[in-house]
Design an enzyme around this catalytic site. Sequence first.
Site, PDB file in Angstrom:
ATOM      1  N   ASP A   9      -3.788  -5.100  -0.912  1.00 57.63           N
ATOM      2  CA  ASP A   9      -3.150  -4.058  -0.426  1.00 57.63           C
ATOM      3  C   ASP A   9      -4.605  -2.775  -0.674  1.00 57.63           C
ATOM      4  OD1 ASP A   9      -4.407  -3.916  -2.619  1.00 57.63           O
ATOM      5  OD2 ASP A   9      -1.897  -2.692  -3.744  1.00 57.63           O
ATOM      6  N   SER A  10      -5.711  -3.491  -0.521  1.00 54.81           N
ATOM      7  CA  SER A  10      -7.426  -3.027  -0.035  1.00 54.81           C
ATOM      8  C   SER A  10      -7.297  -2.582   1.298  1.00 54.81           C
ATOM      9  CB  SER A  10      -8.542  -3.559  -0.815  1.00 54.81           C
ATOM     10  OG  SER A  10      -8.090  -5.266  -0.395  1.00 54.81           O
ATOM     11  N   ASP A  17      -0.032  -8.977  -2.077  1.00 52.72           N
ATOM     12  CA  ASP A  17       0.283  -8.253  -2.716  1.00 52.72           C
ATOM     13  C   ASP A  17       1.240  -6.660  -2.492  1.00 52.72           C
ATOM     14  OD1 ASP A  17      -2.098  -7.393  -4.282  1.00 52.72           O
ATOM     15  OD2 ASP A  17      -3.394  -6.473  -3.632  1.00 52.72           O
ATOM     16  N   LYS A  44       1.041 -11.073  -5.220  1.00 51.83           N
ATOM     17  CA  LYS A  44       0.367 -10.774  -6.216  1.00 51.83           C
ATOM     18  C   LYS A  44       0.731  -9.337  -7.346  1.00 51.83           C
ATOM     19  CE  LYS A  44      -4.016  -9.466  -6.398  1.00 51.83           C
ATOM     20  NZ  LYS A  44      -4.009  -7.934  -7.013  1.00 51.83           N
ATOM     21  N   GLU A  83       0.574  -5.828  -9.662  1.00 53.63           N
ATOM     22  CA  GLU A  83      -0.081  -5.244 -11.080  1.00 53.63           C
ATOM     23  C   GLU A  83       0.866  -4.921 -11.522  1.00 53.63           C
ATOM     24  OE1 GLU A  83      -2.622  -1.816  -8.942  1.00 53.63           O
ATOM     25  OE2 GLU A  83      -3.427  -3.175  -7.756  1.00 53.63           O
ATOM     26  N   GLU A 106      -9.909  -8.028 -13.030  1.00 56.18           N
ATOM     27  CA  GLU A 106     -11.050  -6.822 -12.354  1.00 56.18           C
ATOM     28  C   GLU A 106     -11.686  -5.668 -12.995  1.00 56.18           C
ATOM     29  OE1 GLU A 106      -8.788  -4.894  -8.895  1.00 56.18           O
ATOM     30  OE2 GLU A 106     -11.085  -3.598  -8.493  1.00 56.18           O
TER      31      GLU A 106
END
Length: 272
Positions: A52-53, A91, A121, A123, A190
């Site tokens: 999602d960067s 993401d 993925k 978070e 991270e």
Amino acid sequence: MSTQIVQVKKVTTHQLQEMKNRGEKISMLTCYDYSMAKIVDAAGIDVILVGDSASNVIAGHETTLPITLDQMIYHASSVVRAVERAFVVVDLPFGSYQGNSSEALRSAIRIMKESGAHGIKIEGGLEIKESVLRILSAGIPVMGHLGLTPQSIYKFGTYAVRAKEEAEAAKLMEDAVLLQECGCFGLVLEKIPAELAKQVSIRLSIPIIGIGAGPFVDGQVLVTHDMLGINKEFQPRFLRTYADLHSIMTDAFKNYIQDVKTKDFPKEGEYY
Ligand code: KIV
């Protein structure tokens, strides 16, 4: 000590686990489009993350929060069409899973069905346990993400190193163990202290991939645009740049503009 590097035709979660077992480090980079993914895949990367960067790197937002599920699916499907070997993880974007586990499952299924990706993925730790279990029960490989989780940036207030204090480090270890027990095939850590990342890698049997988490983990991930030196403004300590594409591209664009202005382009042989 040298490690055996086994050539594989197609990377699977099973092979990622075997890499950890035999001590072969796992390489992972982000991609958001077909052309880049084709080059990265052909170079032999193990895992491609449609991160999602993209919200920062592609769309120019300050944070990862604005990117939508539809936009992630668009990026992911472009990447998947290019990839022959790498394992492609996507993401789950902010707002597509936090509501409840049904919403999380629906979002994960949309990514898998509409993009053809190989896993997702997500978070977080304990707070997303039900969602992780529900997605896994649908047969979708899940990768966790702990430490600096950029979707929570407004809670943290800063992009500084996480889990330096004992309490946060202990919570991170608990969450990591929980994600493994749930059945996650891997975990991204991270921007945490290298010693903590090492402890997590030793304690957990699943592959641990670090970004700004030191050398003692099972693999490394970087944002491709950053490691190519496209974005000059982002230069954290953990980033190694492998090219200066910003300069190379700037020169190419300037040369093109000059050639057009001076009528040097197109020349005979460059038109019909
Ligand atoms: O979105 C992303 O690129 C990521 C990496 C930084 C791990 O999550």
